[in-house]
Scaffold this active site. Structure first.
Site, PDB file in Angstrom:
ATOM      1  CE1 TYR A 106      73.440  42.297  90.883  1.00 37.53           C
ATOM      2  CE2 TYR A 106      75.205  40.960  91.818  1.00 37.53           C
ATOM      3  CZ  TYR A 106      74.752  42.168  91.318  1.00 37.53           C
ATOM      4  OH  TYR A 106      75.597  43.245  91.269  1.00 37.53           O
ATOM      5  CG  ASN A 115      60.718  36.414  86.601  1.00 34.72           C
ATOM      6  OD1 ASN A 115      61.044  35.256  86.868  1.00 34.72           O
ATOM      7  ND2 ASN A 115      60.448  36.821  85.372  1.00 34.72           N
ATOM      8  NE  ARG A 120      72.721  35.256  82.279  1.00 38.55           N
ATOM      9  CZ  ARG A 120      73.605  34.914  81.383  1.00 38.55           C
ATOM     10  NH1 ARG A 120      73.679  35.575  80.241  1.00 38.55           N
ATOM     11  NH2 ARG A 120      74.424  33.908  81.598  1.00 38.55           N
ATOM     12  CG  ASN A 129      69.500  52.649  90.713  1.00 43.49           C
ATOM     13  OD1 ASN A 129      68.584  53.457  90.614  1.00 43.49           O
ATOM     14  ND2 ASN A 129      70.219  52.508  91.812  1.00 43.49           N
ATOM     15  CB  CYS A 137      71.859  49.290  92.777  1.00 46.10           C
ATOM     16  SG  CYS A 137      72.853  50.749  92.471  1.00 46.10           S
ATOM     17  CG  HIS A 138      74.861  50.493  98.126  1.00 50.33           C
ATOM     18  ND1 HIS A 138      73.927  51.494  97.919  1.00 50.33           N
ATOM     19  CD2 HIS A 138      74.856  50.239  99.466  1.00 50.33           C
ATOM     20  CE1 HIS A 138      73.404  51.838  99.085  1.00 50.33           C
ATOM     21  NE2 HIS A 138      73.946  51.094 100.033  1.00 50.33           N
ATOM     22  CD  GLU A 164      73.726  50.975 103.393  1.00 47.71           C
ATOM     23  OE1 GLU A 164      73.367  51.949 102.717  1.00 47.71           O
ATOM     24  OE2 GLU A 164      73.476  49.796 103.063  1.00 47.71           O
TER      25      GLU A 164
END
Length: 166
Positions: A106, A115, A120, A129, A137-138, A164
């Site tokens: 993250y 940024n 968070r 999403n 997002c996985h 993947e």
């Protein structure tokens, strides 16, 4: 008045549904057989006034089938349309640059989104999403490699990451 179409198909990890605008852009998608789980994720400014079921969504359905069959890059060129604030939209764009088999933390994702201090906010972008798979997002995990959350369940997230892995 805008029309969108939806379709559910069987995949190796359960039903996958996509909601697609008339021009072929994905508005929402995920591993569910319930289109209503997806329509609530679409930004109000993009919400279709009419939604119809189609057996096949053309390039989108083809890409989903090819991805689940092992052609991981099949979803890369599918157009996605999501609306939110500037950071979140930039964060969704950044997700599409995360390579399969190379998940990021993250914190690294926040940096990709422009940024580094917004860890968070980056996590919130993942949570909001609407276009899972097409906006991957996985591919974002906790520092140290723990899975973290996923709207469609950690079993699905684990399968996707394993699928993947290079």
């Amino acid at each position: 008045m805008s029309t969108a179409h939806w379709s559910t198909m069987d995949t190796r990890i359960g039903p996958f549904t996509a909601v697609v605008a008339d021009d072929g852009a994905v508005l929402a998608s995920g591993w569910t057989g319930e289109v209503t789980e997806l329509t609530t994720l679409i930004a109000p400014s993009l919400a279709p006034s009419e939604l119809t079921e189609k057996r096949d969504l053309g390039a989108v359905s083809d890409a989903v089938r090819r991805y689940h069959a092992g052609e991981i890059g099949a979803v890369d060129d599918i157009v996605v349309r999501q609306k939110s604030g500037e950071f979140r939209e930039r964060a969704w764009d950044a997700l599409r640059t995360v390579k399969p088999g190379e998940p990021v933390s993250y914190a690294a994702y926040a940096t990709l989104a422009g940024n580094p201090a917004a860890v968070r906010a980056a996590a919130a972008a993942c949570a909001k999403n609407a276009a899972a798979l097409f906006v991957p997002c996985h591919r974002v995990v906790r520092t140290g490699g723990a899975l973290g959350g996923f709207r469609w369940g950690t079993d699905v997230k684990r399968w996707l990451l394993d699928h993947e892995a290079v």
